[in-house]
Design an enzyme around this catalytic site. Structure first.
Site, short mmCIF file in Angstrom:
data_model
loop_
_atom_site.label_atom_id
_atom_site.label_comp_id
_atom_site.label_asym_id
_atom_site.label_seq_id
_atom_site.Cartn_x
_atom_site.Cartn_y
_atom_site.Cartn_z
CB SER A 57 1.66 8.35 -1.27
OG SER A 57 2.57 8.18 -0.68
CG HIS A 96 1.48 3.95 1.57
ND1 HIS A 96 1.00 3.51 0.46
CD2 HIS A 96 2.11 5.24 1.36
CE1 HIS A 96 1.03 4.23 -0.58
NE2 HIS A 96 1.76 5.25 -0.05
CG ASP A 123 -1.25 1.20 -0.21
OD1 ASP A 123 -1.33 2.13 -0.82
OD2 ASP A 123 -0.20 1.08 0.44
#
Length: 147
Positions: A57, A96, A123
């Site tokens: 990701s 992230h 998210d």
């Protein structure tokens, strides 16, 4: 038979000493590793000062298997920073980037919205957060990636 018996006893004694020496060495290595880990926890302020990236990701910046060093400071989280956080109900921490911050006027608490660099949705929209959760709070953040 006397010298044969003495030789066998001598060999057994050496083997026992080697086994004890190896056991002591293993204990020292494990103890040293725990001391280093706890030292890093104290220095970085993060409950987990080292994490491994487990998904794609964050590619191309971070690849699966990359090792990240974390630091947790008192400074507020800002957009653009890469954070590692836990979501309630999930065991694995997530790496992230913060894309938006929201400061509550009454408490001064900062909430953050995150997104993986390789993901199309943030998210919240990507249903990564817990059900009903709109923002990450400071208690969710384990640390900031510093290296």
């Amino acid at each position: 038979m006397g010298w044969i018996g003495d030789t066998v006893d001598s060999v057994k004694s050496v083997q026992i000493r080697k086994a004890l020496f190896q056991a002591v060495n293993l204990g020292v290595i494990v103890t040293l590793a725990l001391i280093i880990w706890k030292g890093l926890v104290c220095i970085t302020g993060s409950e987990s000062p080292v994490v491994v990236v487990l998904s794609e990701s964050m590619e191309p910046g971070f690849r699966r298997g990359d090792i990240l060093f974390l630091h947790m400071s008192k400074d507020p989280i800002r957009a653009g920073e890469i954070v590692v956080f836990n979501i309630e109900g999930r065991d694995i921490p997530i790496v992230h980037r913060v894309i938006k911050v929201h400061e509550l006027q009454d408490t001064g608490e900062i909430n953050a919205l995150t997104k993986g660099d390789n993901n199309h949705l943030d998210d919240r929209s990507g249903l990564l957060y817990a059900q009903g959760q709109l923002w990450l709070q400071q208690r969710h953040v384990m640390g900031r990636a510093v290296g």
